[in-house]
Design an enzyme around this catalytic site. Structure first.
Site, short mmCIF file in Angstrom:
data_model
loop_
_atom_site.label_atom_id
_atom_site.label_comp_id
_atom_site.label_asym_id
_atom_site.label_seq_id
_atom_site.Cartn_x
_atom_site.Cartn_y
_atom_site.Cartn_z
N ARG A 46 0.79 -1.37 0.63
CA ARG A 46 0.17 -0.24 -0.26
C ARG A 46 0.66 1.31 -0.25
O ARG A 46 0.70 2.61 -0.96
CB ARG A 46 -0.98 0.31 1.23
CG ARG A 46 -1.59 1.78 0.94
CD ARG A 46 -3.17 1.56 2.07
NE ARG A 46 -2.80 0.03 2.97
CZ ARG A 46 -2.61 0.66 4.24
NH1 ARG A 46 -1.49 1.20 4.39
NH2 ARG A 46 -2.28 -0.38 5.10
N TYR A 98 -16.16 18.36 -14.13
CA TYR A 98 -16.78 17.25 -13.91
C TYR A 98 -17.63 16.96 -12.83
O TYR A 98 -17.17 17.03 -11.69
CB TYR A 98 -15.56 16.05 -13.85
CG TYR A 98 -16.04 14.63 -14.09
CD1 TYR A 98 -16.23 13.64 -14.92
CD2 TYR A 98 -15.73 13.65 -12.93
CE1 TYR A 98 -16.41 12.98 -14.90
CE2 TYR A 98 -16.15 13.05 -12.55
CZ TYR A 98 -16.48 11.99 -14.12
OH TYR A 98 -16.82 10.98 -14.13
N ASP A 170 -7.52 19.78 -12.61
CA ASP A 170 -7.04 18.74 -13.18
C ASP A 170 -7.14 18.74 -14.89
O ASP A 170 -7.43 19.02 -15.63
CB ASP A 170 -9.00 18.41 -13.41
CG ASP A 170 -9.62 17.30 -13.60
OD1 ASP A 170 -8.97 15.97 -14.43
OD2 ASP A 170 -10.76 16.64 -13.46
N LYS A 195 -8.81 8.34 -19.22
CA LYS A 195 -9.18 8.46 -20.38
C LYS A 195 -7.80 8.09 -21.18
O LYS A 195 -7.00 7.32 -21.34
CB LYS A 195 -9.32 9.61 -20.20
CG LYS A 195 -10.13 10.12 -18.85
CD LYS A 195 -12.09 9.45 -18.87
CE LYS A 195 -12.88 9.10 -17.89
NZ LYS A 195 -13.03 10.37 -16.75
C1 LIG Z 1 -13.52 10.86 -16.03
C2 LIG Z 1 -13.17 12.02 -15.03
C3 LIG Z 1 -12.75 11.69 -13.81
C4 LIG Z 1 -13.21 11.46 -12.86
O1 LIG Z 1 -12.01 9.63 -13.05
P1 LIG Z 1 -12.75 7.94 -13.09
O2 LIG Z 1 -11.57 7.01 -13.25
O3 LIG Z 1 -13.46 8.53 -14.19
O4 LIG Z 1 -12.55 8.57 -11.09
C5 LIG Z 1 -12.09 13.55 -13.25
N1 LIG Z 1 -12.49 14.66 -13.69
C6 LIG Z 1 -12.20 14.13 -15.20
C7 LIG Z 1 -12.26 15.55 -15.91
C8 LIG Z 1 -13.09 13.35 -16.15
O5 LIG Z 1 -12.92 13.38 -16.99
#
Ligand SMILES: *Cc1c(COP(=O)(O)O)cnc(C)c1O
Length: 385
Positions: A46, A98, A170, A195
């Site tokens: 961990r 998001y 982000d 993504k």
């Molecule tokens: C998908 C997404 C998230 C969340 O990520 P997960 O991997 O689905 O938990 C956060 N910020 C953005 C901009 C996203 O597209």
């Protein structure tokens, strides 16, 4: 070394024992100590795990940060970051956010007394007017999704620093291949690596990159204490995806730009939201702070009745949530990704029932264009009888 080379070489020179070009998956959760007071650097998985460590070092390097942390999802990464805050703290957050991040702030962090205000993060006056004595950080998405609003990262980070606030970005939509927020003054970068970084719609993961030793030590404590860490198999799969990030992003950008330009001239389409288009608000800022554009754009149809038949008639393009994979996906934000955002806020920013979001894949541009074209034509035929 150029980023294309660093991406292709992730982990390839990290296993001196065997010379393995693809870094191995170390499944072990426990590590033997040579003797009392000695450690191989690994104790319990961990805290630190060999395959994850190679990924984390690559993430820090790519984002020009000090340390990287791999989490079990993008939301797990955000939760780990939000644990920096305590009761009474306040965050300034991008308006067109998001949906999952909004839900976590409003339905979970609020229980712990951490509050958020949603503002146009490119507007310093708006940021200033919402800043309180408890404000601790600015959380920015640029471009936002689905409306592709742009924030000037250097300008806002400088403002935040002046007021002793952390800047958290982000960077999911642009990836470090096109934009590196820490180089522009940000303190923390977060990714849904599910993504573009993973890129194949087959691994759920999140990444955090921190600037400076102190913040990195604090994040290491939270990452280990919360425990929402990425497993070795998924760490390996993510690195394997990241090796081709440069090629994929270039093709995503090319395809999205061609499609956005084409849709902009299409009579049934009212508006196209894509920062590469010269008329897009923030186009110049985007060009100055990033070296390219994401593969995602949104478009608004003139007639809401065309939405249902378009989604029913697309064949190559899948009607599905998520984004950033090699396959083209289209989603309807008002009822899918942004359903958790109150209608009042959705309307204020323009996420309405005529808006579609397109995550353009790496298929041949002619095939994507043909598919979308036939779906729009079929929809127009249906509503015109
Ligand atoms: C998908 C997404 C998230 C969340 O990520 P997960 O991997 O689905 O938990 C956060 N910020 C953005 C901009 C996203 O597209």
């Amino acid at each position: 070394m150029n980023i294309e080379s660093r991406l292709a070489q992730i982990g390839s020179q990290s296993d001196p024992q065997t010379g393995a070009v693809s870094f191995p998956v170390y499944q072990s959760t426990a590590f033997r100590h040579p003797k009392l007071g000695q450690s191989t650097g690994f104790d319990y998985a961990r805290t630190k795990s060999p395959t994850r460590s190679v990924l984390e070092a690559a993430a820090a390097d790519l984002e020009s940060g000090h340390a990287g942390f791999a989490c079990s999802s993008g939301m797990a990464a955000l939760q780990t970051i939000f644990a920096l805050f305590k009761q009474g703290d306040h965050l300034l957050v991008s308006l067109d956010l998001y949906g999952g991040t909004y839900r976590m702030l409003e339905q979970i962090m609020s229980r712990f007394g951490v509050t958020a205000s949603y503002v146009d993060t490119n507007d310093l006056d708006a940021l200033e007017s919402h800043r309180t004595a408890g404000t601790k950080a600015v959380l920015i998405e640029t471009p936002t999704n689905p409306l592709m609003m742009i924030t000037d990262l250097a300008k806002v980070s400088a403002w935040a620093q002046k007021h002793g606030l952390l800047t958290i970005v982000d960077n999911t939509l642009l990836t470090p291949f096109f934009q590196r927020p820490i180089e522009l003054g940000a303190d923390i970068v977060i990714h849904s690596a599910t993504k573009y970084l993973g890129g194949h719609n087959d691994v759920l993961a999140g990444l955090i990159v921190t600037k400076g030793k102190e913040l990195s030590a604090e994040m290491a404590f939270l990452h280990n204490s919360i425990g929402a860490v990425l497993g070795p198999q998924d760490s390996w799969l993510l690195m394997r995806g990241m090796k081709t990030l440069a090629l994929r992003m270039e093709r995503h950008q090319y395809n999205a730009t061609r499609l956005a330009e084409w849709l902009k001239t299409y009579p049934a389409v009212e508006e196209v939201y894509y920062p590469a288009l010269p008329h897009h608000p923030g186009h110049e800022i985007q060009n100055a702070q990033s070296s390219g554009n994401t593969g995602i754009f949104s478009f608004k149809m003139k007639d809401a009745r065309t939405i249902e038949p378009i989604l029913r008639n697309i064949r190559l393009i899948a009607f599905a949530e998520s984004l950033g994979g090699v396959e083209s996906l289209m989603t309807y934000p008002a009822v899918q990704t942004h359903a958790d955002i109150p209608e009042e806020i959705r309307r204020k920013i323009g996420v309405d029932d005529r808006l579609l979001r397109f995550s353009v894949g790496i298929e041949h541009i002619d095939d994507i264009m043909e598919d979308l074209g036939q779906a729009i034509k079929a929809a127009e035929r249906e509503i015109n009888g």
